[in-house]
Design an enzyme around this catalytic site. Structure first.
Site, PDB file in Angstrom:
ATOM      1  N   SER A 159       0.804  -1.221   0.000  1.00 49.02           N
ATOM      2  CA  SER A 159       0.000   0.000   0.000  1.00 49.02           C
ATOM      3  C   SER A 159       0.836   1.270   0.000  1.00 49.02           C
ATOM      4  O   SER A 159       0.306   2.357  -0.212  1.00 49.02           O
ATOM      5  CB  SER A 159      -0.944   0.016   1.214  1.00 49.02           C
ATOM      6  OG  SER A 159      -0.222   0.240   2.407  1.00 49.02           O
ATOM      7  N   LYS A 197       1.117   3.947   7.471  1.00 50.17           N
ATOM      8  CA  LYS A 197       0.389   4.800   6.534  1.00 50.17           C
ATOM      9  C   LYS A 197       0.826   6.256   6.702  1.00 50.17           C
ATOM     10  O   LYS A 197       1.449   6.632   7.693  1.00 50.17           O
ATOM     11  CB  LYS A 197      -1.119   4.710   6.793  1.00 50.17           C
ATOM     12  CG  LYS A 197      -1.763   3.375   6.434  1.00 50.17           C
ATOM     13  CD  LYS A 197      -1.813   3.134   4.944  1.00 50.17           C
ATOM     14  CE  LYS A 197      -2.583   1.860   4.618  1.00 50.17           C
ATOM     15  NZ  LYS A 197      -1.869   0.661   5.054  1.00 50.17           N
TER      16      LYS A 197
END
Length: 238
Positions: A159, A197
């Site tokens: 990701s 993230k």
């Protein structure tokens, strides 16, 4: 080490087996841990089985047994610790602390680096259970380290590929509970799941943003996300 929910479920199963000889049902486990769905219980049971704490018995509904308990209580098989004494953080203990002033090297021509603990894996994708296992250590050039504690995590997932973070990389993290909008952080979601993230602050809410268009940005309300560290560097083997 276990997350708080994993620990609570393990002890609930253990106590129920001691009392009745029969494992609790999924509904009973869901109610005891105040979870919204049975899928959360299934995930916790799978994690406990993978870590060698329980074993599911084949061909028997609801059948499972506790193989072992955490080392801190195994000798007495006692009751679980109180919530206040357990911190489900990604890392624990004494981590690569950097001294205010380094001692001169015995041989100025050789820089052996600082030993930093690798504390398991972090998801660069769908969040996974927080991991607290010191698996091994890596040597890091001292000039990459500022003040404070540092630890490393192995990246699993894709990701963050557009930020240059690939599956299999090792990231160096400085432990901190604060971060600026735009920082890449280790985030603990709902005290259960850890992910790597980019953090974006949106008023009182927190957005965890992937660096891959295949993943959507997830937005959480106040109190659901706790920062546990900020990305300092990454290492890659070829």
């Amino acid at each position: 080490m276990l997350t708080r929910k994993q620990y609570e479920l393990l002890m609930f199963i253990h106590e129920r087996l001691k009392e009745t000889g029969v494992p609790p049902s999924f509904d009973e486990m869901k109610e005891a841990l105040d979870l919204r769905s049975k899928s959360g219980i299934h995930r916790l049971i799978t994690a406990l089985e993978e870590r060698g704490f329980i074993r599911r018995l084949p061909n028997r509904a609801r059948a499972m047994e506790v193989i072992r308990l955490p080392d801190s209580i195994a000798p007495g098989l006692g009751a679980p610790r109180g919530r206040g004494s357990f911190s489900p953080e990604v890392i624990e203990g004494s981590l690569g602390k950097v001294a205010p002033a380094a001692e001169p090297a015995a041989n100025p021509g050789i820089d052996t680096g600082a030993e930093i603990p690798v504390m398991g894996r972090i998801a660069a994708g769908v969040p996974i259970e927080a991991i607290q296992t010191h698996s091994h250590s890596i040597s890091v050039p001292p000039d990459l380290l500022g003040k404070g504690e540092h630890y490393a995590l192995e990246v699993r997932g894709d990701s963050m590929i557009e930020a240059g973070i690939l599956d299999g990389d090792t990231v160096l993290i400085r432990r901190t509970e604060t971060a600026d909008s735009g920082d890449i952080v280790v985030a603990l979601v709902d005290e259960e799941e850890a992910t790597l993230k980019r953090l974006r602050k949106k008023g009182a809410s927190i957005a965890l943003e992937a660096a891959n268009p295949a993943y959507e940005t997830r937005i959480f309300g106040p109190g659901r996300v706790r920062v546990q560290g900020r990305l300092v560097a990454l290492f890659r083997q070829y």
